[in-house]
Write a protein that holds these residues in place. Structure first.
Motif, PDB file in Angstrom:
ATOM      1  N   GLY A  54      -2.228 -13.125  -2.399  1.00 34.46           N
ATOM      2  CA  GLY A  54      -1.700 -12.073  -1.540  1.00 34.46           C
ATOM      3  C   GLY A  54      -1.995 -12.327  -0.079  1.00 34.46           C
ATOM      4  O   GLY A  54      -1.157 -12.086   0.795  1.00 34.46           O
ATOM      5  N   ALA A  55      -3.212 -12.840   0.196  1.00 37.84           N
ATOM      6  CA  ALA A  55      -3.568 -13.148   1.580  1.00 37.84           C
ATOM      7  C   ALA A  55      -2.640 -14.203   2.159  1.00 37.84           C
ATOM      8  O   ALA A  55      -2.236 -14.127   3.330  1.00 37.84           O
ATOM      9  CB  ALA A  55      -5.021 -13.626   1.649  1.00 37.84           C
ATOM     10  N   MET A  56      -2.261 -15.184   1.346  1.00 41.92           N
ATOM     11  CA  MET A  56      -1.377 -16.248   1.812  1.00 41.92           C
ATOM     12  C   MET A  56       0.003 -15.719   2.188  1.00 41.92           C
ATOM     13  O   MET A  56       0.584 -16.121   3.204  1.00 41.92           O
ATOM     14  CB  MET A  56      -1.236 -17.327   0.736  1.00 41.92           C
ATOM     15  N   VAL A  57       0.518 -14.812   1.373  1.00 44.26           N
ATOM     16  CA  VAL A  57       1.856 -14.263   1.638  1.00 44.26           C
ATOM     17  C   VAL A  57       1.904 -13.621   3.020  1.00 44.26           C
ATOM     18  O   VAL A  57       2.863 -13.805   3.783  1.00 44.26           O
ATOM     19  CB  VAL A  57       2.234 -13.238   0.546  1.00 44.26           C
ATOM     20  N   VAL A  58       0.862 -12.878   3.367  1.00 48.20           N
ATOM     21  CA  VAL A  58       0.811 -12.210   4.663  1.00 48.20           C
ATOM     22  C   VAL A  58       0.572 -13.221   5.780  1.00 48.20           C
ATOM     23  O   VAL A  58       1.190 -13.132   6.853  1.00 48.20           O
ATOM     24  CB  VAL A  58      -0.286 -11.129   4.666  1.00 48.20           C
ATOM     25  N   ILE A  59      -0.301 -14.198   5.550  1.00 47.04           N
ATOM     26  CA  ILE A  59      -0.589 -15.198   6.581  1.00 47.04           C
ATOM     27  C   ILE A  59       0.646 -16.036   6.886  1.00 47.04           C
ATOM     28  O   ILE A  59       0.845 -16.464   8.031  1.00 47.04           O
ATOM     29  CB  ILE A  59      -1.776 -16.084   6.137  1.00 47.04           C
ATOM     30  N   LEU A  60       1.492 -16.282   5.902  1.00 46.25           N
ATOM     31  CA  LEU A  60       2.731 -17.013   6.152  1.00 46.25           C
ATOM     32  C   LEU A  60       3.622 -16.300   7.168  1.00 46.25           C
ATOM     33  O   LEU A  60       4.441 -16.931   7.842  1.00 46.25           O
ATOM     34  CB  LEU A  60       3.502 -17.222   4.841  1.00 46.25           C
ATOM     35  N   VAL A 252      -7.097 -19.896   1.926  1.00 45.62           N
ATOM     36  CA  VAL A 252      -5.721 -20.103   2.382  1.00 45.62           C
ATOM     37  C   VAL A 252      -5.682 -21.094   3.535  1.00 45.62           C
ATOM     38  O   VAL A 252      -4.859 -22.019   3.554  1.00 45.62           O
ATOM     39  CB  VAL A 252      -5.096 -18.761   2.811  1.00 45.62           C
ATOM     40  N   VAL A 253      -6.585 -20.914   4.494  1.00 51.56           N
ATOM     41  CA  VAL A 253      -6.591 -21.772   5.683  1.00 51.56           C
ATOM     42  C   VAL A 253      -7.039 -23.190   5.337  1.00 51.56           C
ATOM     43  O   VAL A 253      -6.460 -24.173   5.816  1.00 51.56           O
ATOM     44  CB  VAL A 253      -7.493 -21.162   6.774  1.00 51.56           C
ATOM     45  N   THR A 257      -2.480 -23.734   5.059  1.00 51.15           N
ATOM     46  CA  THR A 257      -1.528 -22.743   5.565  1.00 51.15           C
ATOM     47  C   THR A 257      -1.870 -22.407   7.009  1.00 51.15           C
ATOM     48  O   THR A 257      -3.021 -22.129   7.331  1.00 51.15           O
ATOM     49  CB  THR A 257      -1.573 -21.461   4.713  1.00 51.15           C
ATOM     50  N   SER A 258      -0.870 -22.436   7.867  1.00 47.31           N
ATOM     51  CA  SER A 258      -1.092 -22.144   9.279  1.00 47.31           C
ATOM     52  C   SER A 258      -1.368 -20.661   9.466  1.00 47.31           C
ATOM     53  O   SER A 258      -0.605 -19.819   8.996  1.00 47.31           O
ATOM     54  CB  SER A 258       0.132 -22.551  10.106  1.00 47.31           C
ATOM     55  N   ILE A 259      -2.433 -20.344  10.167  1.00 46.84           N
ATOM     56  CA  ILE A 259      -2.767 -18.956  10.436  1.00 46.84           C
ATOM     57  C   ILE A 259      -1.738 -18.317  11.353  1.00 46.84           C
ATOM     58  O   ILE A 259      -1.638 -17.090  11.449  1.00 46.84           O
ATOM     59  CB  ILE A 259      -4.190 -18.861  11.056  1.00 46.84           C
ATOM     60  N   GLY A 264       2.876 -23.779   5.018  1.00 44.62           N
ATOM     61  CA  GLY A 264       1.875 -23.680   3.969  1.00 44.62           C
ATOM     62  C   GLY A 264       2.477 -23.984   2.614  1.00 44.62           C
ATOM     63  O   GLY A 264       3.692 -23.961   2.444  1.00 44.62           O
ATOM     64  N   SER A 265       1.624 -24.283   1.655  1.00 44.91           N
ATOM     65  CA  SER A 265       2.082 -24.500   0.283  1.00 44.91           C
ATOM     66  C   SER A 265       1.101 -23.829  -0.668  1.00 44.91           C
ATOM     67  O   SER A 265      -0.100 -23.761  -0.383  1.00 44.91           O
ATOM     68  CB  SER A 265       2.183 -25.999  -0.049  1.00 44.91           C
TER      69      SER A 265
END
Length: 313
Positions: A54-60, A252-253, A257-259, A264-265
Motif C-alpha cells: 500500500g505504501a508503494m502505491v501512494v509513493i508512486l 519501498v525506497v 521506487t522513486s520517492i 518503481g517495480s
C-alpha cells in the motif's frame, strides 16, 4: 512507461543485500542458513510486505501515507474486539469490519489529498493523530480487550505444504497489485501521475479518481497487515503499528521506487521488504537497541533520497 520504471527499480541490489545479511549472520549463528529460519523470515516479511504494498502505491504518485500506524492498529482493535464479542454475527463480520475500516481511512485520505488538495504528508499525519485519539478514548489508554479469530490466527501462523500461509497471502495480494500495475488503466495512470500530474490531467486522465483509489488501496493494505499482526499475536495492542511506518517506507525506497513518484517495480518492493526483514532480524540477534534500528532505517531512506536526487540532476 513500465519498462522505464523497471530500469530505475532493479531488485538485484536489495537481493544481494539479503544474501550478504544471511552470510554475515551465519558467521555467528549457523541457524541463519536453516530452512526453518528462512521460512520464519519469509513469514514475518509477509506482514511488512502487505503494508509496504500500500505504501508503494501512494509513493508512486509522489505522495506519502503517514496514517499507516493507526490504520493498522485501528483495524486490529476492531477485528479482535468483534471476534471476541461472543456474538456469532459480530464474529463473522470481524475480518470484513477491520478491512472496511482501513478502506474507510483510505477514502478519507483520498478525499483530503485528491479533492481538497491538501499535501498528503500533512493530511495523513493529521488523520493518524485523530485515529490515535479515538483509540485512546475507546480503550482508556490501556491495551484493548479481545482476541484474534481462528481464521486470522490460521492465516498468520499456520502453514500449507510447509509454506507459511501469510507468505501465500502476500504472494496472492502482490500478484493482484502487480496485475493492476501492468494490465489496467489505473496502473498506467498511477505511473503517469507520479511523473507529472499536470501532464496526465491534460492528457485526459481522471487524476482525482486515481489518487482517490490509490489511497483507498493503501488504507486497505494497512488494515490487512494489521489483521495479520493481530492473528500472529492473538491480540491487538497499543501502538502496534508504530514500528512499521519507517520499515514500510524503507522497503519501498530500498526496492528502487522513486520517492518523487513515477518510477518503481513491485519486484523491487518485495526484495526491499526481504532485506528490511533480514536486517531487523540481524539487529535483533545482536541485541541492537530498537532506537538505533529506527535511526538506521531513517538513515537508509535519506541515503536513497540523496541517491535518487543525484540521478535526477
Amino acid at each position: 512507461m513500465m519498462g522505464f520504471a523497471k530500469r530505475h527499480a532493479d531488485p538485484l541490489i536489495p537481493l544481494i543485500g539479503c544474501v550478504l545479511l544471511i552470510g554475515f549472520g551465519a558467521l555467528f549463528f549457523p541457524k541463519f542458513l536453516t530452512a526453518t529460519y528462512l521460512l520464519q523470515q519469509v513469514q514475518i516479511a509477509a506482514f511488512l510486505g502487505v503494508i509496504a504494498t500500500g505504501a508503494m502505491v501512494v509513493i508512486l504518485l509522489g505522495q506519502i501515507d503517514l496514517s499507516i500506524p493507526w490504520t493498522l492498529g485501528g483495524a486490529a482493535i476492531i477485528s479482535t474486539a468483534m471476534a471476541a464479542s461472543g456474538h456469532t454475527a459480530l464474529e463473522v463480520l470481524a475480518i470484513p469490519a477491520g478491512l472496511g475500516f482501513g478502506l474507510l481511512v483510505g477514502v478519507i485520505n483520498g478525499v483530503g489529498v485528491a479533492v481538497f488538495r491538501i499535501p498528503a504528508m500533512v493530511w495523513t499525519l493529521s488523520v493518524n493523530a485523530m485515529l490515535l485519539g479515538l483509540a485512546v478514548i475507546n480503550t482508556g489508554g490501556f491495551n484493548p480487550k479481545g482476541e484474534a479469530s481462528g481464521l486470522m490466527i490460521a492465516v498468520a501462523t499456520k502453514t500449507t505444504l510447509g509454506i507459511p500461509n501469510a507468505a501465500l497471502l502476500w504472494l496472492a495480494y502482490g500478484a493482484g497489485v502487480l496485475w493492476l500495475f501492468r494490465r489496467t488503466t489505473f496502473g498506467r495512470a498511477l505511473f503517469a501521475i507520479g511523473n507529472s500530474e499536470k501532464a496526465s490531467f491534460l492528457s485526459g486522465v481522471n487524476t482525482t479518481r486515481v489518487i482517490f483509489a490509490a489511497f483507498a488501496l493503501a488504507g486497505f493494505s494497512s488494515a490487512l497487515g494489521g489483521l495479520l499482526l493481530a492473528g500472529y499475536a492473538n491480540q491487538a495492542y497499543q501502538s502496534m503499528g508504530d514500528p512499521y511506518l519507517l520499515p514500510a517506507i524503507a522497503a519501498v525506497v530500498i526496492g528502487g521506487t522513486s520517492i518523487l513518484g513515477g518510477r518503481g517495480s513491485y519486484a523491487g518492493t518485495v526484495a526491499g521488504t526481504l532485506f528490511v526483514t533480514l536486517l531487523t532480524s540481524v539487529l535483533s540477534v545482536f541485541q541492537i537497541d530498537p532506537a538505533w534500528r529506527q535511526i538506521l532505517f531513517g538513515a537508509i531512506i535519506v541515503a536513497m533520497l540523496l541517491t535518487q536526487r543525484r540521478r535526477i540532476m
